[in-house]
Design a protein around this motif. Sequence first.
Motif, PDB file in Angstrom:
ATOM      1  N   PRO A 165      26.573  29.899  44.164  1.00 18.05           N
ATOM      2  CA  PRO A 165      26.953  31.269  43.815  1.00 18.05           C
ATOM      3  C   PRO A 165      27.478  31.386  42.385  1.00 18.05           C
ATOM      4  CG  PRO A 165      27.714  30.738  46.027  1.00 18.05           C
ATOM      5  CD  PRO A 165      27.215  29.461  45.428  1.00 18.05           C
ATOM      6  N   ALA A 166      28.302  30.432  41.945  1.00 25.17           N
ATOM      7  CA  ALA A 166      28.842  30.482  40.586  1.00 25.17           C
ATOM      8  C   ALA A 166      27.730  30.325  39.561  1.00 25.17           C
ATOM      9  CB  ALA A 166      29.896  29.403  40.399  1.00 25.17           C
ATOM     10  N   PHE A 167      26.784  29.453  39.840  1.00 24.02           N
ATOM     11  CA  PHE A 167      25.673  29.235  38.923  1.00 24.02           C
ATOM     12  C   PHE A 167      24.818  30.491  38.778  1.00 24.02           C
ATOM     13  CE2 PHE A 167      21.205  27.855  38.347  1.00 24.02           C
ATOM     14  CZ  PHE A 167      21.316  27.269  37.091  1.00 24.02           C
ATOM     15  N   LEU A 168      24.471  31.115  39.912  1.00 27.04           N
ATOM     16  CA  LEU A 168      23.636  32.312  39.855  1.00 27.04           C
ATOM     17  C   LEU A 168      24.390  33.490  39.241  1.00 27.04           C
ATOM     18  CD1 LEU A 168      21.747  32.053  43.253  1.00 27.04           C
ATOM     19  CD2 LEU A 168      20.822  31.683  40.961  1.00 27.04           C
ATOM     20  N   ALA A 169      25.693  33.555  39.443  1.00 24.61           N
ATOM     21  CA  ALA A 169      26.477  34.599  38.788  1.00 24.61           C
ATOM     22  C   ALA A 169      26.426  34.435  37.279  1.00 24.61           C
ATOM     23  CB  ALA A 169      27.923  34.556  39.280  1.00 24.61           C
ATOM     24  N   ALA A 170      26.471  33.187  36.807  1.00 31.43           N
ATOM     25  CA  ALA A 170      26.380  32.925  35.367  1.00 31.43           C
ATOM     26  C   ALA A 170      25.018  33.335  34.826  1.00 31.43           C
ATOM     27  CB  ALA A 170      26.648  31.446  35.085  1.00 31.43           C
ATOM     28  N   LEU A 171      23.952  33.054  35.586  1.00 32.20           N
ATOM     29  CA  LEU A 171      22.607  33.469  35.164  1.00 32.20           C
ATOM     30  C   LEU A 171      22.490  34.987  35.140  1.00 32.20           C
ATOM     31  CD1 LEU A 171      21.947  30.456  35.520  1.00 32.20           C
ATOM     32  CD2 LEU A 171      19.797  31.141  36.606  1.00 32.20           C
ATOM     33  N   ALA A 172      23.020  35.636  36.177  1.00 31.17           N
ATOM     34  CA  ALA A 172      22.950  37.098  36.249  1.00 31.17           C
ATOM     35  C   ALA A 172      23.673  37.735  35.063  1.00 31.17           C
ATOM     36  CB  ALA A 172      23.549  37.591  37.566  1.00 31.17           C
ATOM     37  N   ASN A 173      24.771  37.119  34.629  1.00 33.82           N
ATOM     38  CA  ASN A 173      25.517  37.645  33.481  1.00 33.82           C
ATOM     39  C   ASN A 173      24.736  37.533  32.180  1.00 33.82           C
ATOM     40  OD1 ASN A 173      27.739  38.353  35.013  1.00 33.82           O
ATOM     41  ND2 ASN A 173      28.820  36.423  34.663  1.00 33.82           N
TER      42      ASN A 173
ATOM     43  N   GLY B 166      19.780  35.644  49.737  1.00 32.30           N
ATOM     44  CA  GLY B 166      21.157  36.047  49.960  1.00 32.30           C
ATOM     45  C   GLY B 166      22.059  35.722  48.775  1.00 32.30           C
ATOM     46  N   LEU B 167      21.863  34.556  48.180  1.00 27.90           N
ATOM     47  CA  LEU B 167      22.661  34.166  47.021  1.00 27.90           C
ATOM     48  C   LEU B 167      22.412  35.099  45.840  1.00 27.90           C
ATOM     49  CD1 LEU B 167      22.142  30.319  47.279  1.00 27.90           C
ATOM     50  CD2 LEU B 167      24.353  31.474  47.437  1.00 27.90           C
ATOM     51  N   LEU B 168      21.149  35.469  45.638  1.00 31.90           N
ATOM     52  CA  LEU B 168      20.821  36.388  44.549  1.00 31.90           C
ATOM     53  C   LEU B 168      21.404  37.769  44.813  1.00 31.90           C
ATOM     54  CD1 LEU B 168      17.152  35.266  43.857  1.00 31.90           C
ATOM     55  CD2 LEU B 168      19.054  35.125  42.234  1.00 31.90           C
ATOM     56  N   ALA B 169      21.367  38.208  46.064  1.00 30.92           N
ATOM     57  CA  ALA B 169      21.951  39.512  46.400  1.00 30.92           C
ATOM     58  C   ALA B 169      23.447  39.518  46.094  1.00 30.92           C
ATOM     59  CB  ALA B 169      21.700  39.835  47.874  1.00 30.92           C
ATOM     60  N   ASP B 170      24.114  38.417  46.396  1.00 33.29           N
ATOM     61  CA  ASP B 170      25.546  38.325  46.101  1.00 33.29           C
ATOM     62  C   ASP B 170      25.814  38.392  44.600  1.00 33.29           C
ATOM     63  OD1 ASP B 170      26.109  38.127  48.786  1.00 33.29           O
ATOM     64  OD2 ASP B 170      26.294  35.934  48.774  1.00 33.29           O
ATOM     65  N   ALA B 171      24.823  37.980  43.794  1.00 33.44           N
ATOM     66  CA  ALA B 171      24.955  38.022  42.334  1.00 33.44           C
ATOM     67  C   ALA B 171      24.477  39.349  41.755  1.00 33.44           C
ATOM     68  CB  ALA B 171      24.177  36.866  41.703  1.00 33.44           C
ATOM     69  N   GLY B 172      24.126  40.298  42.641  1.00 35.39           N
ATOM     70  CA  GLY B 172      23.684  41.611  42.189  1.00 35.39           C
ATOM     71  C   GLY B 172      22.226  41.684  41.822  1.00 35.39           C
ATOM     72  N   LEU B 173      21.427  40.756  42.368  1.00 31.81           N
ATOM     73  CA  LEU B 173      20.010  40.679  42.027  1.00 31.81           C
ATOM     74  C   LEU B 173      19.141  40.838  43.267  1.00 31.81           C
ATOM     75  CD1 LEU B 173      20.235  37.583  39.655  1.00 31.81           C
ATOM     76  CD2 LEU B 173      20.061  39.974  38.944  1.00 31.81           C
TER      77      LEU B 173
END
Length: 252
Positions: A153-161, A212-219
């Motif tokens: 989750p932290a990794f995908l949040a960083a990518l989404a940012n 699901g992980l991408l959805a949590d990152a807003g994607l």
Amino acid sequence: MGDATISGETNSRGGQTIRPREAEHFGALARDWWDPKGASAMLHRLNPVRLAFLREAIDAHWGGDRRAPKPLAGLSALDIGCGAGLLCEPLARLGAEVTGVDAAPENIAAAAHHAQGSRLDIRYIAGDVATLDLGTFDLVTSMEVIEHVADKPAFLAALANRLAPGGLMILSTPNRTLRSRLLLVGAAEAVGAIPRGTHDWDDFVTPEDLRGLLADAGLTMGEPRGIAFSPAKGLHLSDDLALNYIVTARRA
């Protein structure tokens, strides 16, 4: 096999997300990364398949001319876990202003050296995507990386940012199936097709989990395409997701 050495294992001393043993493992391969018969031979065979998907996704997302030689002209691209630049260089040839990030300084040095020899202007940075001040990009790619990440989750949040409004993200990763365990971890590493110790099957991510992980990152994740193997076709895009798959993601 991962292009990257970016991980999501939180380090309380500064919030870094790099797993040191991953950086060391892939950094040790830097010397022969560009050798199509060396330790990264599988990535050389995989790259054209990923590029075929990427070109189709780019044309669909931005509505470009499918015959245009530089569909990414005027756009910026970020490749996270770039290794020695196997994907960055094709992105640059497609017209993008490219930045590649990898945790292993050895990989970044090899990437920069090869780009210079290829007369390509690519910005390479050694470090952690979660802590680097990079800005945002129209295209964000991370191929064969998330399976090496502890805190996904932290990794995908960083990518989404790092994804600009209206941008496109493309990820690829092995699926967590019995077949991938037998072939990608067992057989491939046993015969030397992939360096030993590259994969931990328990870290593989299913398409459902990734959605699901991408959805949590807003994607929002697109429909995955499989990267399959057959003796007749070799590695190819397929509806069979059992070994490996590649997906797009956009802001929800």
